[in-house]
Design a protein around this motif. Structure first.
Motif, PDB file in Angstrom:
ATOM      1  N   LYS A  72      26.456 -38.166   5.843  1.00 36.86           N
ATOM      2  CA  LYS A  72      25.549 -38.811   5.148  1.00 36.86           C
ATOM      3  C   LYS A  72      25.721 -40.157   5.593  1.00 36.86           C
ATOM      4  N   GLY A  73      24.562 -41.034   5.867  1.00 33.10           N
ATOM      5  CA  GLY A  73      24.530 -42.589   6.089  1.00 33.10           C
ATOM      6  C   GLY A  73      24.406 -42.708   7.569  1.00 33.10           C
ATOM      7  N   SER A  74      25.409 -43.008   8.257  1.00 34.93           N
ATOM      8  CA  SER A  74      25.168 -43.379   9.635  1.00 34.93           C
ATOM      9  C   SER A  74      26.538 -42.990  10.514  1.00 34.93           C
ATOM     10  N   SER A  75      26.548 -43.470  11.640  1.00 36.58           N
ATOM     11  CA  SER A  75      27.802 -43.001  12.609  1.00 36.58           C
ATOM     12  C   SER A  75      28.760 -43.888  12.157  1.00 36.58           C
ATOM     13  N   ALA A  76      28.780 -44.980  11.465  1.00 36.75           N
ATOM     14  CA  ALA A  76      29.868 -45.522  10.948  1.00 36.75           C
ATOM     15  C   ALA A  76      30.598 -44.957   9.737  1.00 36.75           C
ATOM     16  N   ASP A  77      29.826 -43.866   9.150  1.00 36.00           N
ATOM     17  CA  ASP A  77      30.592 -42.907   8.264  1.00 36.00           C
ATOM     18  C   ASP A  77      31.337 -42.018   9.101  1.00 36.00           C
ATOM     19  N   LEU A  78      30.831 -41.466  10.081  1.00 37.90           N
ATOM     20  CA  LEU A  78      31.633 -40.687  11.050  1.00 37.90           C
ATOM     21  C   LEU A  78      32.872 -41.439  11.445  1.00 37.90           C
ATOM     22  N   ALA A  79      32.564 -42.626  12.019  1.00 39.75           N
ATOM     23  CA  ALA A  79      33.969 -43.418  12.408  1.00 39.75           C
ATOM     24  C   ALA A  79      34.746 -43.620  11.326  1.00 39.75           C
ATOM     25  N   THR A  80      34.476 -43.922   9.988  1.00 33.98           N
ATOM     26  CA  THR A  80      35.400 -44.179   8.862  1.00 33.98           C
ATOM     27  C   THR A  80      36.307 -42.854   8.497  1.00 33.98           C
ATOM     28  N   ILE A  81      35.660 -41.666   8.643  1.00 31.61           N
ATOM     29  CA  ILE A  81      36.258 -40.268   8.586  1.00 31.61           C
ATOM     30  C   ILE A  81      37.350 -39.890   9.455  1.00 31.61           C
ATOM     31  N   VAL A  82      36.744 -40.291  10.839  1.00 34.39           N
ATOM     32  CA  VAL A  82      37.676 -40.006  12.178  1.00 34.39           C
ATOM     33  C   VAL A  82      38.761 -40.902  11.910  1.00 34.39           C
ATOM     34  N   SER A  83      38.531 -42.184  11.549  1.00 33.46           N
ATOM     35  CA  SER A  83      39.821 -43.080  11.585  1.00 33.46           C
ATOM     36  C   SER A  83      40.669 -42.359  10.414  1.00 33.46           C
ATOM     37  N   GLY A  84      40.158 -42.325   9.262  1.00 26.76           N
ATOM     38  CA  GLY A  84      40.948 -41.695   8.142  1.00 26.76           C
ATOM     39  C   GLY A  84      41.844 -40.714   8.248  1.00 26.76           C
ATOM     40  N   LEU A  85      40.916 -39.597   9.052  1.00 32.82           N
ATOM     41  CA  LEU A  85      41.620 -38.439   9.268  1.00 32.82           C
ATOM     42  C   LEU A  85      42.853 -38.473  10.217  1.00 32.82           C
ATOM     43  N   GLY A  86      42.574 -39.464  11.293  1.00 29.40           N
ATOM     44  CA  GLY A  86      43.459 -39.649  12.243  1.00 29.40           C
ATOM     45  C   GLY A  86      44.911 -40.451  11.757  1.00 29.40           C
ATOM     46  N   SER A  87      44.609 -41.302  10.996  1.00 29.73           N
ATOM     47  CA  SER A  87      45.731 -41.955  10.378  1.00 29.73           C
ATOM     48  C   SER A  87      46.383 -40.922   9.564  1.00 29.73           C
ATOM     49  N   LEU A  88      45.889 -40.076   8.720  1.00 31.82           N
ATOM     50  CA  LEU A  88      46.534 -38.972   7.780  1.00 31.82           C
ATOM     51  C   LEU A  88      47.174 -37.976   8.869  1.00 31.82           C
ATOM     52  N   THR A  89      46.618 -37.608   9.745  1.00 34.50           N
ATOM     53  CA  THR A  89      47.452 -36.834  10.728  1.00 34.50           C
ATOM     54  C   THR A  89      48.513 -37.544  11.488  1.00 34.50           C
ATOM     55  N   ILE A  90      48.483 -38.526  11.954  1.00 36.53           N
ATOM     56  CA  ILE A  90      49.583 -39.168  12.599  1.00 36.53           C
ATOM     57  C   ILE A  90      50.760 -39.363  11.552  1.00 36.53           C
TER      58      ILE A  90
END
Length: 168
Positions: A72-90
């Motif tokens: 929902k929202g924009s590609s910036a939302d997907l970027a936020t999700i990807v960044s957060g998930l990436g940080s969590l898994t690292i």
């Protein structure tokens, strides 16, 4: 298959005026979205969480109207999700002495999310339909990473960031 100079619509924003490396990355991203069934949206995110490249969900192949087009929202939302998930898994991999994270897959009732490391902490995130062939999506993501990883230099990341900021 189209070439980088094709008249077909590029990934957002338009790559005109960018270096040949940036145009090639836009072309690779556009091909990923257009050639792989089930992909709804794609984001390339820098190690500091900034959106470098994104797909334009409106350019995807024809989909039924009820099919979701991305977060929902924009590609910036997907970027936020990807960044957060990436940080969590690292962080999880460090705690578990698991080594570097290569890929993360989140299978949801109404879609799938794939996150793959590119280089220097950059990430490729893909939001796909629930019925996508996960192995096909992962394979094409790996091809993108293999082709993009060696050209995603600090200079190119800076150029892509500026391009995304000027498109707002």
């Amino acid at each position: 298959m189209r070439t980088p100079s094709s008249s077909a619509g590029p990934a957002t924003p338009a790559p005109y005026g960018l270096s040949s490396e940036a145009r090639n990355l836009h072309w690779l991203l556009t091909n990923l979205v257009e050639e792989v069934p089930g992909i709804l949206s794609v984001a390339v995110v820098s190690s500091d969480g900034l959106l470098l490249l994104s797909s334009d969900p409106g350019r995807n192949a024809e989909r039924p109207a009820a099919t979701p087009s991305g977060p929902k929202g924009s590609s910036a939302d997907l970027a936020t999700i990807v960044s957060g998930l990436g940080s969590l898994t690292i962080g999880a991999a460090k705690l578990m002495d698991g080594g570097g994270v290569k890929q993360t897959v989140v299978a949801m009732a109404e879609g799938s999310l794939f996150v793959m490391s590119i280089s220097d902490g950059s990430l490729l995130g893909v939001h796909a339909t629930p019925d996508c062939d996960m192995s096909v999506v992962a394979y094409h993501m790996a091809l993108f990473v293999g082709r993009a990883g060696h050209v995603l230099t600090p200079e190119l990341r800076s150029e892509l960031r500026q391009s995304m900021e000027s498109a707002r």
